[in-house]
Design a protein around this motif. Structure first.
Motif, PDB file in Angstrom:
ATOM      1  N   LEU A   1       0.816  -1.231  -0.118  1.00 26.58           N
ATOM      2  CA  LEU A   1       0.018  -0.093   0.072  1.00 26.58           C
ATOM      3  C   LEU A   1       0.945   1.330   0.253  1.00 26.58           C
ATOM      4  O   LEU A   1       1.709   1.412   0.760  1.00 26.58           O
ATOM      5  CB  LEU A   1      -0.828  -0.198   1.257  1.00 26.58           C
ATOM      6  CG  LEU A   1      -1.873   0.975   1.369  1.00 26.58           C
ATOM      7  CD1 LEU A   1      -2.738   0.987   0.059  1.00 26.58           C
ATOM      8  CD2 LEU A   1      -2.506   0.977   2.645  1.00 26.58           C
TER       9      LEU A   1
ATOM     10  N   GLU B   1      -4.980   1.257  -2.056  1.00 28.21           N
ATOM     11  CA  GLU B   1      -5.398  -0.180  -1.848  1.00 28.21           C
ATOM     12  C   GLU B   1      -6.372   0.002  -0.723  1.00 28.21           C
ATOM     13  O   GLU B   1      -6.558   0.991   0.187  1.00 28.21           O
ATOM     14  CB  GLU B   1      -4.188  -0.945  -1.225  1.00 28.21           C
ATOM     15  CG  GLU B   1      -3.057  -1.152  -2.227  1.00 28.21           C
ATOM     16  CD  GLU B   1      -3.327  -2.226  -3.281  1.00 28.21           C
ATOM     17  OE1 GLU B   1      -2.828  -2.409  -4.178  1.00 28.21           O
ATOM     18  OE2 GLU B   1      -4.316  -2.887  -3.176  1.00 28.21           O
TER      19      GLU B   1
ATOM     20  N   SER C   1      -3.127  -3.000   5.410  1.00 28.07           N
ATOM     21  CA  SER C   1      -3.507  -2.859   3.819  1.00 28.07           C
ATOM     22  C   SER C   1      -4.217  -4.375   3.654  1.00 28.07           C
ATOM     23  O   SER C   1      -3.846  -5.379   3.972  1.00 28.07           O
ATOM     24  CB  SER C   1      -2.600  -2.514   3.102  1.00 28.07           C
ATOM     25  OG  SER C   1      -1.274  -3.563   3.067  1.00 28.07           O
TER      26      SER C   1
ATOM     27  N   LYS D   1      -4.922  -6.546  -0.072  1.00 30.75           N
ATOM     28  CA  LYS D   1      -4.949  -6.656  -1.518  1.00 30.75           C
ATOM     29  C   LYS D   1      -6.188  -6.969  -2.238  1.00 30.75           C
ATOM     30  O   LYS D   1      -7.025  -7.361  -1.640  1.00 30.75           O
ATOM     31  CB  LYS D   1      -4.092  -8.027  -1.854  1.00 30.75           C
ATOM     32  CG  LYS D   1      -2.588  -7.728  -1.532  1.00 30.75           C
ATOM     33  CD  LYS D   1      -1.982  -6.849  -2.522  1.00 30.75           C
ATOM     34  CE  LYS D   1      -0.560  -6.780  -2.692  1.00 30.75           C
ATOM     35  NZ  LYS D   1       0.240  -5.708  -3.676  1.00 30.75           N
TER      36      LYS D   1
END
Length: 202
Positions: free
Chosen positions: A18, A128, A200, A202
């Motif tokens: 991120l 993200e 963060s 994905k």
């Protein structure tokens, strides 16, 4: 045109890849100035074309087109400017309001003090998605408000003095600062706490 405010801190990895973007966009600037000891709003409302006045709420509204801004004028002589997209617009917006008031016969202070920015709102994206629950439990609860049943974002009260609204999509809104540098500091702090929390996605 909307101004972009560079974040001077070097972009760094946040969690699993991120990164904070290179810019924040200024969404609104609010400023104020006291231009007179007192103003007769009823008289101004009758004289100034396009002025909006409701006696039940004692303030006069002027909507400027060049520069684009709105002015709330109070009988105390205080003027609040809002709707601007750049701090550089504040001074010319106040100058335009003063021209209107003088043209309507208002007696203004000499000199009129410079306007003061009282709030700047900026937004950006972290690039993200963010695990808000993970972020919430990782930080001091005195600085965080998170109730997903009431509001979809996490409210973070920055040590730098502003407030950040962080959303699961990675969007970020910074408010409560009085300068571009203050907004940058809050954004950098958010980046740091997301990094520390590993929040963060994905």
């Amino acid at each position: 045109m909307m101004d972009s405010v560079p974040i001077r801190a070097r972009p760094a990895s946040i969690g699993a890849g991120l990164t904070l973007p290179a810019t924040l966009q200024v969404r609104n600037v609010v400023a104020s100035a006291r231009v007179a000891g007192a103003l007769r709003l009823h008289d101004l409302a009758a004289t100034v074309p396009g002025a909006e006045f409701d006696p039940s709420f004692p303030r006069l509204i002027l909507r400027l087109s060049a520069p684009k801004a709105s002015a709330l004028i109070f009988s105390s002589g205080k003027v609040v400017l809002t709707g601007m997209r750049s701090p550089e617009t504040v001074a010319p917006a106040l100058a335009a309001v003063l021209d209107v008031l003088r043209g309507a016969g208002a007696e203004l202070d000499r000199p009129v003090p410079a306007p003061r920015i009282v709030n700047l709102v900026a937004s950006g994206t972290l690039g993200e998605k963010v695990a808000l629950h993970r972020l919430a439990i990782s930080r001091d609860l005195d600085r965080i408000e998170f109730d997903p049943e009431m509001f979809s974002g996490l409210v973070y009260r920055s040590e730098a003095g502003g407030v950040a609204l962080v959303f699961g999509t990675g969007s970020l809104v910074v408010t409560g600062t009085r300068s571009l540098e203050g907004a940058r500091a809050v954004a950098a702090e958010v980046r740091a706490i997301v990094t520390a929390a590993g929040a963060s996605l994905k």
